[in-house]
Design a protein around this motif. Structure first.
Motif, PDB file in Angstrom:
ATOM      1  N   SER A   1      -7.594  -3.152  -1.549  1.00  7.50           N
ATOM      2  CA  SER A   1      -8.630  -2.148  -1.826  1.00  7.50           C
ATOM      3  C   SER A   1      -9.224  -1.664  -0.510  1.00  7.50           C
ATOM      4  CB  SER A   1      -9.750  -2.732  -2.689  1.00  7.50           C
ATOM      5  OG  SER A   1      -9.216  -3.127  -3.919  1.00  7.50           O
ATOM      6  N   ARG A   2      -9.414  -2.583   0.400  1.00  5.47           N
ATOM      7  CA  ARG A   2      -9.923  -2.220   1.727  1.00  5.47           C
ATOM      8  C   ARG A   2      -8.955  -1.249   2.424  1.00  5.47           C
ATOM      9  NH1 ARG A   2     -13.544  -4.176   5.503  1.00  5.47           N
ATOM     10  NH2 ARG A   2     -12.915  -3.411   7.532  1.00  5.47           N
TER      11      ARG A   2
ATOM     12  N   ARG B   1       1.378   0.770   9.811  1.00  9.81           N
ATOM     13  CA  ARG B   1       1.548   1.827   8.800  1.00  9.81           C
ATOM     14  C   ARG B   1       2.920   2.485   8.956  1.00  9.81           C
ATOM     15  NH1 ARG B   1      -4.160   4.366  10.568  1.00  9.81           N
ATOM     16  NH2 ARG B   1      -3.252   3.650  12.549  1.00  9.81           N
TER      17      ARG B   1
ATOM     18  N   THR C   1      -5.850   2.320  -4.917  1.00  9.93           N
ATOM     19  CA  THR C   1      -6.689   2.629  -6.074  1.00  9.93           C
ATOM     20  C   THR C   1      -5.976   2.258  -7.370  1.00  9.93           C
ATOM     21  OG1 THR C   1      -5.821   4.847  -5.951  1.00  9.93           O
ATOM     22  CG2 THR C   1      -8.022   4.511  -5.016  1.00  9.93           C
TER      23      THR C   1
ATOM     24  N   GLY D   1      -7.270   0.968   0.894  1.00 12.91           N
ATOM     25  CA  GLY D   1      -7.269   2.265   0.206  1.00 12.91           C
ATOM     26  C   GLY D   1      -6.536   2.281  -1.122  1.00 12.91           C
TER      27      GLY D   1
ATOM     28  N   ARG E   1       1.162   3.920  -3.004  1.00 12.74           N
ATOM     29  CA  ARG E   1       0.805   5.315  -2.667  1.00 12.74           C
ATOM     30  C   ARG E   1       1.905   6.279  -3.135  1.00 12.74           C
ATOM     31  NH1 ARG E   1       1.261   9.120   0.869  1.00 12.74           N
ATOM     32  NH2 ARG E   1       2.925   8.106   2.023  1.00 12.74           N
TER      33      ARG E   1
ATOM     34  N   LEU F   1       0.837  -1.216   0.000  1.00 10.83           N
ATOM     35  CA  LEU F   1       0.000   0.000   0.000  1.00 10.83           C
ATOM     36  C   LEU F   1       0.867   1.258   0.000  1.00 10.83           C
ATOM     37  CD1 LEU F   1      -2.790  -0.979   2.576  1.00 10.83           C
ATOM     38  CD2 LEU F   1      -3.107  -0.511   0.134  1.00 10.83           C
TER      39      LEU F   1
END
Ligand code: NAP
Length: 323
Positions: free
Chosen positions: A48-49, A225, A53, A51, A25, A21
């Motif tokens: 996808s959950r 994160r 895209t 975030g 990003r 992710l």
């Protein structure tokens, strides 16, 4: 224009998925390994959950740490590799080699393939397990200078992580390939699936009242994160080359302080949360190196735990209605 191609091993895992992710990003193209490509749709749904895209920038290769097949294809044309995959079961297996062989041999497989393919740098996800299990913790602040002696532990996971990290440093001694190692403590933060990592199982047990004893140990806490963010900093910043970084938020917790935190901050859950006897906190950890060298600024341990709680409630892994 898209940036370089990065391989993340173990894209189905908690840390692996957040590394993907963060890379997506930041505009990188990402390839990830899975033991079975049957998991591709599940992993895409999880990302996808979280975030994502731009999943068109993500591709998949099948590879198992215990076998040679797939690794050459996995590293081809990659500038960087984040080697995250390693077995992390809730219960220790009877035969420690079930963890040690994929951890150590798998790490060497990834490093060899990366070196042959001309990868610039590998970031290895090691663990506090490779730092903190041989030195007497009394009056000691643990740092990256500390090492667990694998001969002094019977725990298969601790051994597997220590032996894998040792093997990695030995391997790169005479290689052009650069290595950076991240040593996270207990990783928390938002779960993306019901069966997220072993570390989140602690939170589930406390939230559902199934944790009935105050375990005597203290541990560091870090948000997934921030672990992903640290991996990407370690991947590109020149000053990270050849270094290990202890990844922890400030302070430490234990299961008692986690239960107290949830009770205070989520009073509606208080009646279902484990009631545990107070136990003292006794571990001291330093995150100065990652903060000063890589300008890393982790979330608080409380934010990491509460994010796990919220996500487990959202995923209905634990019920909101028991209170
Ligand atoms: P996880 O969710 O269980 O993920 C482990 C990943 O490793 C999964 O993608 C798994 O794939 C893969 N894997 C396991 N055995 C493999 C094998 N033989 N071949 C290929 N892939 C294999 O655990 P995690 O928390 O994300 O852990 C990721 C890394 O962080 C590990 O290196 C772990 O030691 C380290 N770490 C975790 C914590 C923590 O608190 N969570 C703390 C410190 C360090 P499958 O989906 O196919 O099983």
């Amino acid at each position: 224009m898209n940036k370089e191609l990065v391989l993340v091993t173990g894209g189905s895992g908690f840390v692996g998925s957040y590394c993907i992710l963060e890379l997506l990003r930041q505009g990188y193209r990402v390839r990830t390994t899975l033991r079975s490509l049957q998991k591709v749709e599940e992993v895409k749904a999880m990302l996808s959950r979280g975030g994502a895209t731009n999943l068109e920038d993500l591709s998949f290769v099948a590879a198992d740490l215990s076998q040679d097949e797939g690794w050459e294809e996995a590293v081809r044309d990659c500038t960087y590799v984040l080697h995250v995959a390693s077995p992390f079961p809730i219960q220790s297996p009877q035969d420690e080699n079930e963890l040690i062989i994929p951890a150590r041999e798998g790490t060497l497989r990834v490093l060899k393939a990366a070196s042959q393919a001309g990868v610039t740098r590998v970031v290895l996800t090691s663990s506090f397990a490779a730092i903190g299990y041989s030195i007497d913790p009394k009056d000691h602040v643990f740092t990256e200078a500390d090492w667990t002696d694998p001969a002094q532990t019977k725990d298969a996971y601790i051994k597997s992580k220590t032996l894998a990290e040792r093997a990695a440093w030995d391997f790169v001694k005479d290689q052009k390939l650069e290595l950076t190692v991240i040593n996270p403590v207990g990783i928390f933060g938002p779960a993306l699936t019901h069966d997220s990592s072993t570390s989140l199982a602690f939170v589930t047990l406390i939230l559902t009242g199934q944790m009935t004893e105050s375990l005597p140990f203290s541990f560091g806490v870090v948000d997934v994160r921030d672990v992903a963010d640290l991996h990407v900093r370690a991947m590109t910043l020149p000053q990270a080359k050849g270094e290990r970084f202890l990844a922890t938020a400030d302070g430490v917790m234990n299961v008692y302080t986690i239960a107290q935190l949830i009770r205070e901050r989520k009073p509606e859950l208080a009646s279902q949360v484990s009631r545990l006897k107070p136990v003292d906190l006794w571990l001291q950890l330093s995150n100065e190196k990652a903060k000063t060298v890589l300008h890393w600024n982790p979330r608080s341990k409380e934010e990491a735990i509460l994010a796990s709680v919220e996500s487990l409630l959202d995923l209905a892994t634990v019920s909101k209605d028991k209170g």
